[in-house]
Design a protein around this motif. Sequence first.
Motif, mmCIF file in Angstrom:
data_model
loop_
_atom_site.group_PDB
_atom_site.id
_atom_site.type_symbol
_atom_site.label_atom_id
_atom_site.label_comp_id
_atom_site.label_asym_id
_atom_site.label_seq_id
_atom_site.Cartn_x
_atom_site.Cartn_y
_atom_site.Cartn_z
ATOM 1 N N GLU A 79 0.888 -0.992 -0.063
ATOM 2 C CA GLU A 79 0.051 0.109 0.195
ATOM 3 C C GLU A 79 0.836 1.372 0.096
ATOM 4 O O GLU A 79 0.233 1.941 -0.538
ATOM 5 C CB GLU A 79 -1.302 -0.504 1.079
ATOM 6 N N LEU A 195 -2.167 -7.370 -7.167
ATOM 7 C CA LEU A 195 -2.967 -6.396 -6.249
ATOM 8 C C LEU A 195 -4.586 -6.406 -5.924
ATOM 9 O O LEU A 195 -4.920 -6.746 -5.017
ATOM 10 C CB LEU A 195 -2.419 -5.097 -5.644
ATOM 11 N N ARG A 199 -7.193 -7.390 -3.120
ATOM 12 C CA ARG A 199 -8.259 -6.328 -2.270
ATOM 13 C C ARG A 199 -9.896 -7.019 -2.575
ATOM 14 O O ARG A 199 -10.448 -6.563 -1.222
ATOM 15 C CB ARG A 199 -8.084 -4.685 -3.448
ATOM 16 N N GLU A 202 -10.010 -8.980 0.566
ATOM 17 C CA GLU A 202 -10.408 -8.740 1.368
ATOM 18 C C GLU A 202 -11.655 -8.581 1.954
ATOM 19 O O GLU A 202 -12.058 -8.077 2.912
ATOM 20 C CB GLU A 202 -8.697 -7.543 1.617
ATOM 21 N N ALA A 228 -3.948 -12.937 0.766
ATOM 22 C CA ALA A 228 -5.363 -11.961 1.569
ATOM 23 C C ALA A 228 -5.963 -12.557 2.859
ATOM 24 O O ALA A 228 -5.644 -11.891 3.631
ATOM 25 C CB ALA A 228 -6.742 -11.950 0.418
#
Length: 241
Positions: A79, A195, A199, A202, A228
């Motif tokens: 991040e 990513l 995401r 998540e 995740a």
Amino acid sequence: MDHILEKNGDKDVRRTTRAAVRAAHDKLSGTPRQADKYLQTIRRLWNYAKNDLDWPLDDNPAAKIGLFGRQREYEPWPEWMVSKLSTAPRNVQTTAELILGTGQRPGAAIAMKWAQVDGDWMDVYDEKGDEMFTVYCPVPLRAYLETVTKSGAHILARNLTEPLTYDGIASAFQKWRKSLGEDAKKYSLHGLRKLAIVRLAEAGCTDAQIQAVTNQSPEMVAYYRRRASRKILSKAAHRNE
């Protein structure tokens, strides 16, 4: 093919040597995927010219030159690196937002047209499966695209009818990545696609929902879901301390 044409369009193809092809492949060793694609394109063009067009060519100079192959699995961006995107060149920012928002491979994201985005929906292209499919366009991506000036048919426009090249975007990205220091060195544009999967996992999306967005294999989705899940579980554990 366009890159090869620009560099060699005025040359006699019969003078192409194995040493020159190997040197070109080695020169691109810093980007193994690009290097292998370049070599494979030469092989296919040579075979087509010799076998289908009956050009008077000798043996294929790119035949049996070893590929670099997959060097490592692409790591999802951390991040902190995503938060630095505001310091990147505008074209790199736009590429990153498209990859994160669509789940496409970098090449497909760079080639994306404005016509592919229609309100809440967008058409995305799966390069590996060679198919176009319609998915939901996330609000953050729609908001970002509203800030991008339309200067051609493509979102990342080179001119009115052509997109910017992958090589150009990759070069700008690599220069920007270098400015972030050694910690950023291992991350690539492809890592943004990973990513995107993390995401989605998540956020509680099912494997089927993630596949609907990224069109990836169940095995790949499961791999990044595990990553995740570890993050989610470790965070929950600390909250219960």
